[in-house]
Design a protein around this motif. Structure first.
Motif: not given
Ligand code: ABC
Ligand code: CA
Length: 481
Positions: A46, A49-50, A53-54, A58, A106, A110
């Motif tokens: 958690t 996740l950045d 995702q960056n 997905d 979370a 996103r």
């Protein structure tokens, strides 16, 4: 989520125990050879996740979540999660029920999907009073199948060509036999169908990765998957397309293992066979129920040696990594590949990620970012991107041109040290006449010929990932500097 909702997604695979610690620290050591829990948790995921995702992912595939045996075995602890003992409880090494719910919430916030790894084929227990005799396994420790009669009689799979053995004998070995559930029994089937329905609902799971799918009779799967009510991808470890294709009929998706074998071989050295790779891809597309669109394409996973344990030639590595991202399939990247990890066989391929400090300046992190972004830009530009099959526009000894309009991928296996240049002849009408074409991996521009053809020649063996400038200008985050 439905299979159609998974098309166009991009999956990051983590081994939960090895991805990130709950407290965000990065100095705690993790000795892979000890085969013990190293401390990674759902909270750790958690909190990072950045990072995932960056890079453009997905969806995240996490390790099995149910309670496993606590014992230290001949193969260490159950840190990977595949040795379930109680399918109605969670593995508290990975956190609490709230932690898991928080992770899913979370992710959904996103717009990311959770893919849960599940095992139906076997459960695990240990012999009674420390005995080493596998005939004395203490089934009473297992929930809910606590009787010997819930399992197939013990036998080791000795012949993988004998499908009855594969389905009804036990995997693992004498040191740690994995008790093979009697999935021919109607009550057991019903219990498992209810279990999967519940766990998917309870945790809002978006998709499943089904472990050891080939070890259960095929006609078990349709009802099970229907009961789950979500997209599923089966693990069928085989290099045989025809064998694996049969599971696309009953599960929907599979991990594209048959293409993984020639993929690895193709980019291991300049002697690798690119046309065998192309042939295998065409075969898979023809034989799989939905083409290759609902399969998972991967270069690494937790069961196979990492690609960089075979070669560290960065040109070969970048080419090999590109294949899953320019294929019809849903690409899957195994955590750590982006940090250049080199572990070979299990357990060495399950390194902790935290010592990398989740460094986003690594060249392969940027490589992954560019590939995900280019694929998303192509999907946005072409509404049939996820339904129209890839094609091979040209092929030579060391070069391959893959087309997924508007994306064109140029692959080569000459390697970094080769003095030979690679040339790719992209045929007429591939691009619009005289349009600008950008290699998104280095942002250099080229101009197509008036007939839409393009001749590309490079030294150093790097792959090229081409998009028309018109597509790129709409994508926002690629080559914008
Ligand atoms: C532990 C140790 C290992 C030790 C092993 C005996 O026990 O860690 O070092 O060698 C989990 C853990 C593992 C653990 C196992 C067993 O449990 O992660 O660390 O290994 O306790 C899935 C998962 C995998 C998981 C399990 C079990 C299953 O992805 O992580 O392992 O829940 C078979 C299964 C496949 C399974 C794989 C590990 O074993 O089919 O589902 N993976 C042939 C067979 C395959 C077979 C493979 C390996 O050998 O056809 O079915 O996979 O045994 C090609 C051929 C293939 C051939 C390959 C090797 O070569 O075409 O057919 O595969 O050329
Ligand atoms: Ca079985």
């Amino acid at each position: 989520a439905t299979p159609d909702e998974w098309r166009g997604r991009s999956i990051y695979q983590v081994v939960t125990d090895r991805f990130a610690l709950a407290d965000n620290s990065t100095s705690q050591p993790c000795d892979v050879s000890a085969r013990k829990y190293c401390g990674g948790t759902w909270k750790g995921i958690t909190n990072h996740l950045d990072y995932i995702q960056n890079m453009g992912f997905d969806a995240v595939w996490i390790s099995p979540v149910v309670e496993n045996i606590e014992n230290e075995t001949a193969y260490g602890e159950a840190y990977h999660g595949y040795w379930a003992q109680d399918i109605y409880s969670l593995n508290n090494h990975f956190g609490s029920k709230d932690d898991l719910n928080e992770l899913v919430t979370a992710m959904h916030f996103r717009g990311m999907y959770l893919m849960l790894d599940i095992v139906v084929n076997h459960l695990v227990s240990v012999p009674k009073n420390g005995s080493t005799d596998i005939q004395t396994l203490d089934f009473s420790l297992i929930q809910p199948f606590s009787n010997a009669s819930d399992y197939h009689p013990y036998c080791e799979i000795t012949d993988y060509n004998n499908q009855t053995d594969v389905e009804q004998c036990w995997i693992g070995d004498k040191k740690l036999p994995l008790a093979d559930l009697n999935t021919e029994d109607k009550d057991i089937v019903n219990t498992m169908n209810e279990w999967v329905k519940d766990i998917v609902k309870k945790y809002n799971v978006d998709g499943l990765r089904i472990d050891t799918a080939k070890h259960i009779r095929k006609d078990f799967w349709p009802e099970f998957v229907a009961s789950a009510g979500t997209f599923a991808m089966g693990e069928v470890l085989s290099d045989n397309t025809t064998y694996t294709a049969a599971y696309t009929e009953v599960i929907g998706g599979v991990l594209d293992y048959p293409t993984w074998f020639p993929l690895t071989a193709a980019f291991t050295s300049p002697k690798g066979n690119l046309s065998a790779l192309a042939t295998s891809a065409v075969q898979a597309r023809k034989q799989y129920k939905n083409g290759a669109f609902l399969t998972g394409a991967f270069l690494e996973n937790h069961d196979q040696p990492r690609f960089q344990s075979i070669t560290q030639d960065q040109a070969l590595v970048k080419n090999a990594m590109m294949w899953p991202f320019v294929h019809d399939s849903i690409p899957i990247l195994y955590y750590g590949q982006e940090q250049g990890y080199t572990g070979n066989n299990d357990p060495n391929n399950r390194e902790a990620l935290w010592p990398s400090n989740f460094d986003t300046s690594k060249p392969l992190v940027n490589h992954v970012k560019a590939m995900n972004a280019a694929r998303k830009a192509a999907i946005a530009a072409n509404s049939s991107y996820t339904t129209a099959p890839m094609s091979f526009l040209a092929q030579s000894d060391n070069g391959l041109v893959v087309s997924k309009p508007p994306l064109v991928a140029l692959l080569t296996n000459v390697g970094n040290s080769s003095t030979a240049a690679t040339t790719w002849d992209i045929p007429a009408s591939t691009f619009k006449g005289s349009e600008t074409v950008v290699n998104v991996l280095d942002c250099k521009t080229m101009t197509a010929a008036p007939d839409g053809s393009l001749h590309v020649r490079v030294q150093g063996g790097m792959p090229q990932l081409l998009l028309p400038g018109s597509v790129l200008s709409k994508s926002g985050n690629l080559c914008t500097k």
